[in-house]
Design an enzyme around this catalytic site. Structure first.
Site, short mmCIF file in Angstrom:
data_model
loop_
_atom_site.label_atom_id
_atom_site.label_comp_id
_atom_site.label_asym_id
_atom_site.label_seq_id
_atom_site.Cartn_x
_atom_site.Cartn_y
_atom_site.Cartn_z
N THR A 215 0.85 -1.20 0.00
CA THR A 215 0.00 0.00 0.00
C THR A 215 0.87 1.23 0.00
O THR A 215 1.92 1.24 0.64
CB THR A 215 -0.84 0.05 1.31
OG1 THR A 215 -1.63 -1.13 1.37
CG2 THR A 215 -1.74 1.27 1.37
N ARG A 243 -12.90 -9.13 -0.98
CA ARG A 243 -12.58 -8.35 0.23
C ARG A 243 -12.09 -6.94 -0.13
O ARG A 243 -11.26 -6.76 -1.00
CB ARG A 243 -11.51 -9.08 1.03
CG ARG A 243 -11.04 -8.37 2.30
CD ARG A 243 -9.78 -7.57 2.09
NE ARG A 243 -9.25 -7.02 3.35
CZ ARG A 243 -8.33 -6.08 3.42
NH1 ARG A 243 -7.82 -5.56 2.32
NH2 ARG A 243 -7.90 -5.64 4.58
N GLY A 245 -10.43 -3.43 1.69
CA GLY A 245 -9.84 -2.90 2.92
C GLY A 245 -10.35 -1.49 3.16
O GLY A 245 -11.37 -1.06 2.61
N THR A 266 -2.60 3.08 6.89
CA THR A 266 -2.07 1.85 6.31
C THR A 266 -2.05 0.80 7.41
O THR A 266 -2.07 1.12 8.59
CB THR A 266 -0.68 2.07 5.67
OG1 THR A 266 -0.23 0.85 5.10
CG2 THR A 266 0.35 2.56 6.67
N GLY A 267 -2.04 -0.46 7.00
CA GLY A 267 -2.09 -1.54 7.97
C GLY A 267 -3.38 -2.32 7.82
O GLY A 267 -3.98 -2.33 6.74
N GLY A 269 -6.71 -3.13 7.37
CA GLY A 269 -7.82 -2.29 6.95
C GLY A 269 -9.08 -2.48 7.76
O GLY A 269 -9.80 -1.52 8.06
C1 SD4 Z 1 -5.79 -2.96 3.44
N1 SD4 Z 1 -4.87 -1.05 4.54
O1 SD4 Z 1 -6.18 -3.38 2.35
C2 SD4 Z 1 -4.67 -1.97 3.45
C3 SD4 Z 1 -3.40 -2.72 3.52
C4 SD4 Z 1 -2.23 -1.91 3.92
O2 SD4 Z 1 -0.07 -1.76 4.35
O3 SD4 Z 1 -2.28 -0.75 4.19
N2 SD4 Z 1 -1.10 -2.50 4.00
O4 SD4 Z 1 -6.23 -3.35 4.52
#
Ligand code: SD4
Length: 354
Positions: A215, A243, A245, A266-267, A269
């Site tokens: 991301t 799915r 996010g 980020t992270g 979701g």
């Molecule tokens: C998600 N937030 O699809 C995104 C993934 C992400 O670093 O940010 N990864 O959940």
């Protein structure tokens, strides 16, 4: 209403930007200049983006914003660099879903609450640009799946082959052996800063072949005093088909309010969505918190909600207020973010809860 809040609200419009500039500009002049669309030389542009891939993306954004271009163009063109990297898992080279297809999510938002997003989009190289077209050319905010792809093709985007990159194919084959879905903390970042290619343009991949991010989010303030933000992702690797996010959801993965600030997440979701993350951080800044305090407040809320399960996920926010101050906060160690100002392009380690 507390004194601080009153002070912030009073200054919450463009006038507040004048306090970070070298000289004082009455907010009425700022507003006039904005209305005319002319750049105000005393507003220093800023670009902030997630993870170490943000360094390369910032350079592209800075070419625009550093030359008195618009934040919206900067945040689109900036993340396009990452979408296009062949050996990177943002965009079509990303890891596929459980059924072996790469599905992409992206969103964009400007300083006037215009926003657009796409989700579950397949075979399109630049989902961020499709998100911008949704914003600019349709009466809607979000298009998904087949409909988003149909719109993209009608807008002249090329339909790429439905094919995994060699590396994604390898990871997918590895994943199929166990077919187990588990979030991996900091999957986006596996290199220390010292291991990064100094050109910042090198593929963000480890020697063992693992991706180091999926991301990129970017927020920017331009010399007109306007904020914009963008976010683009291949989402969680090996996710269930269909799915989404947080990244394509306005208010969760991305939010911009030009009176206050811009935020991108980020992270994990799912855990950003459940607290309307980006919007929640903006609201904390509106109450007078600094960008990093506001990010921390929402990360701690997620920490409380997740209880002991918080150790299994990573969640991070970056924020930029209308004064041009940037900040970030993460649930766990390991998140980094890139900030480009007139002083250069630098990578920072984020503070974290534990
Ligand atoms: C998600 N937030 O699809 C995104 C993934 C992400 O670093 O940010 N990864 O959940």
């Amino acid at each position: 209403m507390s004194m601080d809040r009153r002070k912030f609200l009073n200054l919450g419009g463009l006038g507040i930007t004048s306090f970070t500039m070298s000289g004082f500009i009455p907010s009425s002049s700022l507003q006039e200049a904005k209305n005319r669309g002319s750049a105000i030389s005393k507003i220093n542009p800023v670009v902030v983006s997630t993870w170490d891939a943000g360094l390369a993306a910032n350079l592209a954004a800075w070419k625009i914003i550093g030359a008195n271009g618009k934040a919206l163009d900067a945040v689109e063109n900036g993340v396009m660099v990452t979408e296009e990297e062949i050996n990177c898992c943002v965009g079509l080279s990303g890891n596929p879903d459980r059924d072996g297809h790469v599905t992409l999510d992206a969103s964009i938002m400007d300083h006037e609450f215009n926003c657009g997003s796409v989700a579950f989009l397949e075979r399109i190289k630049h989902p961020i640009s499709v998100a911008r077209r949704v914003m600019e050319k349709t009466p809607h905010v979000m298009l998904v799946g087949e409909g988003a792809q149909q719109f993209a093709v009608a807008e002249g985007f090329t339909l790429e082959a439905d094919k995994l990159s060699d590396d994604a194919k390898k990871s997918y084959e590895g994943w199929l052996k166990k077919s187990e879905y588990k979030p991996v903390i900091n999957i986006e970042r596996k290199q220390s800063v010292s291991q990064l290619d100094p050109s910042f343009m090198a593929p963000h991949k480890l020697s063992n072949g693992e991706w180091n991010h999926d991301t990129i989010g970017m927020i920017a303030l331009d010399s007109f005093g306007n904020l914009s933000g963008s976010c683009t992702t291949s989402g969680a690797g090996f996710k269930m088909r269909g799915r989404l996010g947080d990244s394509p959801i306005i208010g969760a993965g991305l939010y911009v309010d030009n009176e206050v600030g811009a935020v991108v997440a980020t992270g994990q979701g799912e855990d950003v969505i459940r607290v309307a993350g980006a919007s929640a951080v903006v609201e904390q800044m509106r109450q007078g918190k600094s960008p990093s305090e506001a990010c921390k407040f929402v990360v701690e809320r997620i920490r409380r909600i997740k209880k002991e399960k918080a150790k299994d996920i990573q969640v991070c926010f970056i924020a930029l207020n209308i004064k041009g101050e940037a900040g970030a906060y993460a649930l766990h160690k390991g998140f980094n973010y890139a900030v480009h100002t007139n002083d250069g392009n630098k990578l920072y380690e984020s503070s974290f809860v534990d």
